[in-house]
Write a protein that holds these residues in place. Structure first.
Motif, PDB file in Angstrom:
ATOM      1  N   PRO A 215       0.684  -1.314  -0.083  1.00 48.95           N
ATOM      2  CA  PRO A 215       0.017   0.042   0.082  1.00 48.95           C
ATOM      3  C   PRO A 215       0.853   1.210  -0.149  1.00 48.95           C
ATOM      4  N   ASP A 216       0.365   2.521  -0.810  1.00 46.69           N
ATOM      5  CA  ASP A 216       1.216   3.452  -0.915  1.00 46.69           C
ATOM      6  C   ASP A 216       0.781   4.470   0.182  1.00 46.69           C
ATOM      7  N   THR A 217       1.426   5.610   0.159  1.00 46.09           N
ATOM      8  CA  THR A 217       1.241   6.721   1.163  1.00 46.09           C
ATOM      9  C   THR A 217      -0.189   7.139   1.334  1.00 46.09           C
ATOM     10  N   SER A 218      -0.969   6.978   0.196  1.00 44.21           N
ATOM     11  CA  SER A 218      -2.304   7.564   0.089  1.00 44.21           C
ATOM     12  C   SER A 218      -3.396   6.821   1.154  1.00 44.21           C
ATOM     13  N   SER A 219      -2.861   5.522   1.473  1.00 38.99           N
ATOM     14  CA  SER A 219      -3.757   4.963   2.354  1.00 38.99           C
ATOM     15  C   SER A 219      -3.736   5.697   3.921  1.00 38.99           C
ATOM     16  N   VAL A 220      -2.763   6.510   4.277  1.00 43.36           N
ATOM     17  CA  VAL A 220      -2.806   7.242   5.429  1.00 43.36           C
ATOM     18  C   VAL A 220      -2.727   8.736   5.063  1.00 43.36           C
ATOM     19  N   PHE A 221      -2.152   9.175   4.059  1.00 42.59           N
ATOM     20  CA  PHE A 221      -2.316  10.657   3.631  1.00 42.59           C
ATOM     21  C   PHE A 221      -2.759  10.672   2.293  1.00 42.59           C
ATOM     22  N   PRO A 222      -4.242  10.852   1.990  1.00 42.72           N
ATOM     23  CA  PRO A 222      -4.683  10.738   0.773  1.00 42.72           C
ATOM     24  C   PRO A 222      -4.257  11.661  -0.321  1.00 42.72           C
ATOM     25  N   LYS A 223      -3.770  12.776   0.225  1.00 45.64           N
ATOM     26  CA  LYS A 223      -3.038  13.984  -0.647  1.00 45.64           C
ATOM     27  C   LYS A 223      -1.564  14.161  -0.678  1.00 45.64           C
ATOM     28  N   GLY A 224      -1.243  13.013   0.158  1.00 47.21           N
ATOM     29  CA  GLY A 224       0.496  13.215   0.566  1.00 47.21           C
ATOM     30  C   GLY A 224       0.516  14.039   1.980  1.00 47.21           C
ATOM     31  N   VAL A 225       1.909  14.190   2.222  1.00 45.22           N
ATOM     32  CA  VAL A 225       2.088  14.953   3.554  1.00 45.22           C
ATOM     33  C   VAL A 225       3.466  15.461   3.058  1.00 45.22           C
ATOM     34  N   VAL A 226       3.598  16.473   3.615  1.00 49.74           N
ATOM     35  CA  VAL A 226       5.060  17.456   3.766  1.00 49.74           C
ATOM     36  C   VAL A 226       5.536  17.499   4.964  1.00 49.74           C
TER      37      VAL A 226
END
Length: 457
Positions: A215-226
């Motif tokens: 699973p990619d980061t979108s499963s935790v942060f749907p629009k990514g995180v900075v």
């Protein structure tokens, strides 16, 4: 006095000594504030190829000299791996499989586990995902080896890399990218290829252990995180960066040099506490001694590096700063002068360590927590090198890709100035405000390194 070995070091689980086969490297207890060990759970693959017997992959390419599809002597999973040696011509050597059952990679990232015996003649590494025997494909050129900068891929290490859609290098055939860098399709793939190129100066031996989908980061942060991070404890972090970020409620991570605090144009302890307690910032570690920071840990012995780590962690705790996160001076992790991996020593004292490698963006969970990737040199000056601010904010830039494809984009800044930047380690106050607005406008989450690492899935 501990004796040091140039042989590969291992941290013993549950023990305080760093040891190698045949002897102790660093004995005695680690600092009382050693890492809690809180790390994201291992992301189990939804599809996995670990190259065990009958795997069905092939080794070929004009750059291949020899290969063993079932190497039972060197492996880190199962009972074998695939080994190949290039022929020193600079041409592609690959491990690939075509005609597999079509796969959907939406919401997924690719996890690679591999090893390069000696990187001295390594040029680059790439991965292809395609269809129809690669008549159509997406290409990730994920590592360009440097003779001078710190490399994510180190000789003799088992390396883990995550490939995300935000980092696709190019596309061919019916596989294409929009003007914003978004792939036209993320499904139907039947062909995978892991490619290695030497520098035409000598052969390279490599092992491929795993190609997996997780699973990619979108499963935790749907629009990514900075994560907006600042190195070197400049007072401009408090005076100029904080107001620009407070406007949006964005916290930052400050990686601090302990014995610089309260001197010259550096932060004071009171300013650090104010940032932490009233704006939600994270006060993390960068070095204890300015001399260690100037030299970088790779220029110290293992004992000297370990001592600086220990003193730094104790200083942070004694002043009320509980962050378990660290950034390498100059981004350099390599090996100490007596051959001990610096990232291994970092693990005795901190939960993550950040580099300034930026070939690909970081992910959640990170592939290698002690080699966190970050984009550095961000500035709005002219002719001073580094990374132009417009490369982040323009359509198809790093912020847009972060929002469209979801990743963990770690930004490394240093000094904020009122006027025009004169160095790649400076960004103007106006430029920082532009950056913060661009993040906010795209709806990207902003979190400290510690906050991001606290998410379990």
């Amino acid at each position: 006095m501990s004796r040091f070995s140039r042989r590969a070091a291992l941290r013993v689980a549950g023990a305080s000594a760093l040891v190698v086969a045949g002897g102790t490297l660093l004995s005695g207890a680690t600092d009382v504030g050693g890492p809690s060990g809180r790390r994201p759970r291992y992301r189990r693959p939804t599809w996995s190829e670990q190259f065990q017997a009958g795997h069905g992959w092939t080794v070929a390419g004009a750059g291949t000299a020899t290969a063993d599809l079932n190497d039972t002597s060197v492996f880190t999973q199962g009972r074998q791996s695939v080994r190949a040696t290039t022929n020193g011509t600079g041409k592609q050597s690959y491990v690939r499989r075509t005609g597999m059952t079509a796969m959907n990679l939406a919401g997924k990232m690719i996890r690679l586990v591999f090893r390069v015996e000696d990187t001295n003649s390594l040029s680059k590494l790439a991965f292809y995902v395609g269809t129809e025997s690669f008549a159509n494909y997406y290409l990730w050129q994920f590592h360009m080896h440097s003779a001078t900068a710190t490399n994510y891929v180190q000789s003799g290490d088992w390396v883990t890399v995550h490939l995300q859609w935000a980092d696709v290098t190019s596309a061919v055939g019916r596989c294409s990218l929009s003007s914003r860098g978004v792939p036209t399709t993320k499904s139907g793939f039947t062909d995978f290829s892991f490619a290695v190129y030497d520098d035409a100066g000598g052969p390279v031996t490599y092992w491929l252990q795993a190609v997996e989908l997780i699973p990619d980061t979108s499963s935790v942060f749907p629009k990514g995180v900075v994560s907006v991070t600042f190195d070197d404890s400049h007072s401009s972090i408090h005076d100029l960066a904080r107001p620009a970020m407070d406007r949006y409620g964005f916290p930052g991570t400050s990686y601090n040099i302990a014995d610089a605090i309260g001197t010259g144009s550096s932060l004071t302890v009171a300013q650090m506490r104010s940032l932490q307690n009233h704006s939600g910032w994270e006060m993390a570690g960068h070095a204890y001694a300015t001399t260690a920071h100037t030299a970088s840990y790779a220029k110290l012995t293992a004992e000297q590096a370990d001592d600086d780590f220990r003193r730094l962690r104790e200083w942070l705790l004694s002043n009320g700063f509980t962050s378990e996160h660290f950034a390498y001076p100059h981004g350099a992790f390599g090996k100490t002068t007596d051959g001990v991996p610096v990232d291994l020593i970092a693990g005795r004292h901190f939960t993550t360590a950040r580099s300034i490698v930026s070939e690909t963006t970081e992910s959640f969970a990170p592939a290698m927590p002690y080699r966190l990737k970050a984009l550095t040199g961000i500035n709005d000056g002219t002719g001073i090198g580094g990374t132009a601010l417009s490369n982040l904010t323009a359509p198809g830039g790093r912020l847009g890709r972060c929002a469209d494809n979801a990743d963990w984009l770690i930004l490394c800044l240093h000094r904020v100035v009122e006027g025009t930047p004169t160095s790649s380690t400076e960004i103007s106050r106006a430029g920082l405000m532009t950056l913060m607005k661009a993040i906010s406008d795209r709806g990207i989450a902003v979190a400290t390194v510690a906050e991001t690492m606290e998410h379990y899935t």
